[in-house]
Design an enzyme around this catalytic site. Sequence first.
Site, PDB file in Angstrom:
ATOM      1  N   ASP A   1      -9.954   2.664   1.784  1.00 54.00           N
ATOM      2  CA  ASP A   1     -10.057   2.076   3.285  1.00 54.00           C
ATOM      3  C   ASP A   1     -10.732   3.024   4.123  1.00 54.00           C
ATOM      4  O   ASP A   1     -11.467   2.894   5.191  1.00 54.00           O
ATOM      5  CB  ASP A   1      -8.657   1.761   3.700  1.00 54.00           C
ATOM      6  CG  ASP A   1      -8.054   0.694   2.994  1.00 54.00           C
ATOM      7  OD1 ASP A   1      -8.795  -0.397   2.702  1.00 54.00           O
ATOM      8  OD2 ASP A   1      -6.730   0.430   2.831  1.00 54.00           O
TER       9      ASP A   1
ATOM     10  N   LYS B   1       0.858  -1.335   0.089  1.00 52.03           N
ATOM     11  CA  LYS B   1       0.013  -0.134   0.175  1.00 52.03           C
ATOM     12  C   LYS B   1       0.884   1.190   0.070  1.00 52.03           C
ATOM     13  O   LYS B   1       0.390   2.333  -0.615  1.00 52.03           O
ATOM     14  CB  LYS B   1      -1.123   0.006   1.174  1.00 52.03           C
ATOM     15  CG  LYS B   1      -2.088  -1.114   1.199  1.00 52.03           C
ATOM     16  CD  LYS B   1      -3.209  -0.896   2.081  1.00 52.03           C
ATOM     17  CE  LYS B   1      -4.238  -2.140   1.986  1.00 52.03           C
ATOM     18  NZ  LYS B   1      -5.168  -1.924   3.056  1.00 52.03           N
TER      19      LYS B   1
END
Length: 282
Positions: free
Chosen positions: A103, A66
Amino acid sequence: MPRLGVIGWPVDHSRSPAMHNAAFAALGMSDWRYQHLPVAPALFRETTLALGRAGFLGANVTIPHKEAALALVDQASEAARSIGAANTLTFLPDGSAAAENTDAPGLISTVPCPTKGLSAMVLGAGGSARATVWALLDAGAREVSIWNRNPARAEALASELGAGAVARAVDADLLVNCTPVGLAAGFGSAPLQRSASELTTLNQLALTLDQVGKYPYVIDLAYRDGPTPLLYLARRHGAKTVDGLQVLVAQGALSFQLWTGRPPPLEVMRRAAEAPIAAKQQ
Ligand code: NDP
């Protein structure tokens, strides 16, 4: 044929392909495909950029890539930049990519109470805790406290994001578990086995049973077949709970909308994500 996928290492256990392919099928997008994309860290940059040139529309990015996903791009949303990580890439016609972090808004969309003025207790100081703390503060939380097994990490994260680090969990409106604690096998239906798992979970998170009962809202990012020990205990005390699958579906749905421009069929995605959950996580 529009192509998408999830890049991770390992990634075979990810529920994202099932979730997105079910959504394509439900919306009659029969030529769309979403697949697992196992890519080792050393190959992340060149392989990911090659995906764009190979005609992929975009990709989700999961552990351990990420941060690297954000470093790959010139174009990134404010959320991705502030969190320091991206989970959604969209490939652009010139061969570059744009990064987003779904997210954070995904988590916020699942919080079962108003976020403005909320107090929150976050357990963990890794990648998901980072997104969670940022998202809660960005959504107007009044106070966010962080506990972590390694206190130095909690202190560093708290001072960077403007939260507070605590030596033990404190009372708050919302408790969010951002650790994998509770995933381990053994939380079966037999009462003895269950209470042993509950105890282990509480010990690992430095929580007491009484304390769990004081949080009216509890989110556990970790997910498994059936409730985690933390969610089981919280529900027994009457808390309103959100499981990790709901959060997974919420972030996936936002990525889906970004790439396709269509409203995601949430129920279809949830049912597909629920179908046998592997022991390992997203
Ligand atoms: P990281 O590896 O970045 O961080 C792990 C965190 O958990 C650290 O704070 C670590 O503490 C703590 N931890 C690990 N093991 C223990 C233990 N035995 N006892 C106490 N604390 C522990 O992971 P992520 O933040 O990315 O993920 C955390 C969990 O959330 C995973 O289960 C993951 O699958 C889940 N997740 C779910 C998502 C969803 O959509 N539902 C999205 C993202 C993650 P320390 O610093 O002391 O090592």
